[in-house]
Design a protein around this motif. Structure first.
Motif, mmCIF file in Angstrom:
data_model
loop_
_atom_site.group_PDB
_atom_site.id
_atom_site.type_symbol
_atom_site.label_atom_id
_atom_site.label_comp_id
_atom_site.label_asym_id
_atom_site.label_seq_id
_atom_site.Cartn_x
_atom_site.Cartn_y
_atom_site.Cartn_z
ATOM 1 N N VAL A 23 110.350 17.404 56.284
ATOM 2 C CA VAL A 23 108.940 17.703 55.751
ATOM 3 C C VAL A 23 109.468 18.577 54.385
ATOM 4 N N MET A 24 109.663 18.141 53.536
ATOM 5 C CA MET A 24 110.140 18.431 52.142
ATOM 6 C C MET A 24 109.212 19.208 51.790
ATOM 7 N N ASN A 25 108.870 20.929 51.968
ATOM 8 C CA ASN A 25 108.039 21.518 50.959
ATOM 9 C C ASN A 25 107.980 21.935 49.769
ATOM 10 N N LYS A 26 106.930 22.699 49.437
ATOM 11 C CA LYS A 26 107.329 23.247 47.878
ATOM 12 C C LYS A 26 107.149 22.242 47.281
ATOM 13 N N ILE A 27 106.251 20.542 47.166
ATOM 14 C CA ILE A 27 106.252 19.939 46.517
ATOM 15 C C ILE A 27 105.609 20.526 45.339
ATOM 16 N N ASP A 28 104.871 21.968 45.493
ATOM 17 C CA ASP A 28 103.794 21.979 44.396
ATOM 18 C C ASP A 28 104.986 22.917 43.475
ATOM 19 N N LYS A 29 105.837 22.794 43.481
ATOM 20 C CA LYS A 29 106.927 23.321 42.812
ATOM 21 C C LYS A 29 107.929 22.220 41.965
ATOM 22 N N MET A 30 107.436 20.939 42.841
ATOM 23 C CA MET A 30 108.463 20.146 42.009
ATOM 24 C C MET A 30 108.140 18.957 40.985
ATOM 25 N N ASN A 31 108.078 18.082 40.233
ATOM 26 C CA ASN A 31 107.860 17.134 39.260
ATOM 27 C C ASN A 31 108.051 16.393 40.063
ATOM 28 N N GLN A 32 107.579 14.625 39.560
ATOM 29 C CA GLN A 32 107.430 13.826 40.819
ATOM 30 C C GLN A 32 108.731 13.531 40.545
ATOM 31 N N GLU A 33 109.811 12.910 39.797
ATOM 32 C CA GLU A 33 111.185 13.482 39.310
ATOM 33 C C GLU A 33 112.087 13.192 40.270
ATOM 34 N N GLN A 34 111.839 14.865 39.887
ATOM 35 C CA GLN A 34 112.970 15.301 41.563
ATOM 36 C C GLN A 34 112.448 15.101 42.634
ATOM 37 N N PHE A 35 110.908 15.267 43.345
ATOM 38 C CA PHE A 35 110.791 15.195 44.318
ATOM 39 C C PHE A 35 111.304 13.661 44.749
ATOM 40 N N ASN A 36 111.986 12.512 43.901
ATOM 41 C CA ASN A 36 112.199 10.845 44.644
ATOM 42 C C ASN A 36 113.129 10.746 44.152
ATOM 43 N N LYS A 37 113.912 12.298 43.306
ATOM 44 C CA LYS A 37 115.668 12.083 43.501
ATOM 45 C C LYS A 37 115.645 12.679 44.951
ATOM 46 N N LEU A 38 115.428 13.700 45.321
ATOM 47 C CA LEU A 38 115.614 14.664 46.648
ATOM 48 C C LEU A 38 115.243 13.360 47.697
ATOM 49 N N TYR A 39 114.094 12.604 48.126
ATOM 50 C CA TYR A 39 113.732 11.728 48.548
ATOM 51 C C TYR A 39 114.479 10.808 49.136
ATOM 52 N N GLU A 40 115.452 10.665 47.625
ATOM 53 C CA GLU A 40 116.538 9.197 48.114
ATOM 54 C C GLU A 40 117.686 9.927 49.056
ATOM 55 N N ALA A 41 117.642 11.054 48.385
ATOM 56 C CA ALA A 41 119.800 11.533 48.652
ATOM 57 C C ALA A 41 118.590 11.781 50.550
ATOM 58 N N TYR A 42 117.757 12.349 50.741
ATOM 59 C CA TYR A 42 117.840 12.939 52.503
ATOM 60 C C TYR A 42 117.631 11.391 52.501
ATOM 61 N N LYS A 43 116.848 10.544 52.342
ATOM 62 C CA LYS A 43 116.493 9.074 52.564
ATOM 63 C C LYS A 43 118.343 8.065 53.227
ATOM 64 N N ALA A 44 118.638 8.977 52.350
ATOM 65 C CA ALA A 44 120.436 7.945 52.728
ATOM 66 C C ALA A 44 121.046 9.329 53.203
ATOM 67 N N LYS A 45 120.695 9.913 53.388
ATOM 68 C CA LYS A 45 121.931 11.071 53.946
ATOM 69 C C LYS A 45 122.202 11.129 55.630
ATOM 70 N N GLY A 46 119.911 11.366 55.742
ATOM 71 C CA GLY A 46 119.835 11.336 57.377
ATOM 72 C C GLY A 46 119.356 10.407 57.905
ATOM 73 N N ASN A 47 118.755 10.016 58.858
ATOM 74 C CA ASN A 47 118.509 9.330 60.038
ATOM 75 C C ASN A 47 116.758 9.912 60.300
ATOM 76 N N PHE A 48 115.725 10.350 59.790
ATOM 77 C CA PHE A 48 115.046 10.157 59.987
ATOM 78 C C PHE A 48 113.585 9.278 60.613
ATOM 79 N N ALA A 49 112.726 9.614 61.361
ATOM 80 C CA ALA A 49 111.742 8.830 61.706
ATOM 81 C C ALA A 49 110.845 9.040 60.670
#
Ligand code: GDP
Ligand code: K
Ligand code: MG
Length: 295
Positions: A119-145
């Motif tokens: 659950v990536m919380n506090k999206i109200d404080k992120m812009n799309q670019e920041q969100f995408n970057k973080l999303y990709e980083a987590y996706k690469a590193k973790g094994n999420f359902a």
């Protein structure tokens, strides 16, 4: 119609918004929130029921390296639940990179078979670019359902998150009545609300050494008023002075603000009396921890 039900635990570093998320989902303050780490000390259950499903949430203290007995207890409370639930919500915030805290938790999660929803919380404080970057980083590193971006504070995307959780619930019974939202006794929530105000009004180290006990809670005979007496325990004489404040001003502020929240919780007028007592080193005293409900 098949009914689905199950247990979901909410984990994550301190301050990512776990308690806010749980409260916003069930629509009431059950777990106290603050901008300070180590606000939540217990496992707290809350219940969200719809026509065809029931989710029981377990809010946990943040996972971090323990420094005292209360810390040990808090870490254990968080880890114990992981293997026993139907899904884990791993909450992260708007940090720009995956920090050591989150990496530590992801390591712990590797040993557990339970599906994990990031659950990536506090999206109200992120812009799309920041969100995408973080999303990709987590996706690469973790094994999420699954991965969902939300703002707990602004209630954004909570419905999406709920639907995803339901996907992981087994067919099961309605464990709790539909109108029940928590297993926490009112006395405990009252004490926690007072502790929340202390966290809010009093700075530095003092609040971390504070415990609150509801000593008495009773409806006044023939009146629509509930009398509450609560004791605030702190570790040192100097702390007692800080909590009370000049001419009792701090304590008055804490009391007023707590009373307002407690009145909302109980749906009644409240007369709140607060006492401050010193109990040296209570955080390392097993008996005191037990008395205060940390067991
Ligand atoms: P916990 O320690 O993980 O339980 O975190 P809390 O629920 O106590 O929240 C920590 C702080 O983050 C509080 O000041 C919250 O108001 C804030 N917070 C929680 N969710 C959000 C969110 O979606 N957006 C923003 N901007 N702040 C949030
Ligand atoms: K917090
Ligand atoms: Mg919390």
């Amino acid at each position: 119609m098949t009914f689905k039900s199950g247990f979901v635990t909410i984990i994550g570093r301190p301050n990512v918004g776990k308690s806010t998320l749980m409260n916003e989902v069930v629509g009431q303050k059950i777990a106290i929130m603050s901008d300070k780490p180590q606000t939540t000390r217990n496992k707290i259950q809350s219940v969200y029921t719809e026509n065809d499903f029931q989710i029981v949430f377990i809010d946990t203290p943040g996972i971090h390296k323990p420094k005292h007995k209360l810390g040990d207890y808090m870490l254990k409370a968080a880890k114990d639940t992981l293997g026993e639930v139907d899904a884990i919500l791993f909450v992260v915030d708007d940090s720009t990179i995956i920090g050591p805290g989150d990496a530590f938790i992801m390591e712990e999660l590797k040993e557990i078979d339970t599906p994990v929803i990031l659950v990536m919380n506090k999206i109200d404080k992120m812009n799309q670019e920041q969100f995408n970057k973080l999303y990709e980083a987590y996706k690469a590193k973790g094994n999420f359902a699954d991965i969902v971006g939300i703002s707990a504070l602004e209630r954004a995307n909570l419905d999406v998150l709920i639907n995803k959780i339901v996907e992981f619930l087994p067919v099961g019974p309605q464990y709790f009545p539909a109108d029940m939202i928590t297993d926490q006794p009112e006395r405990l929530i009252v004490a926690e609300i007072i502790r929340e105000k202390i966290l809010h009004y009093i700075h530095e180290e003092v609040p971390h050494g504070v415990a609150v006990e509801t000593a008495m809670m009773k409806k006044r005979e023939g009146k629509d008023i509930i009398d509450i007496h609560a004791t605030i325990y702190c570790e040192k004489k100097s702390h007692k002075g800080i909590i009370i404040g000049k001419q009792g001003r701090k304590l008055k502020g804490v009391g007023k603000s707590a009373r307002e929240d407690i009145e909302k919780l109980l749906g009644s007028k409240v007369y709140l009396e607060l006492w401050v007592k010193i109990k040296e080193d209570w955080r390392n005293n097993q008996n005191t921890l037990k008395t205060l409900g940390y067991e």
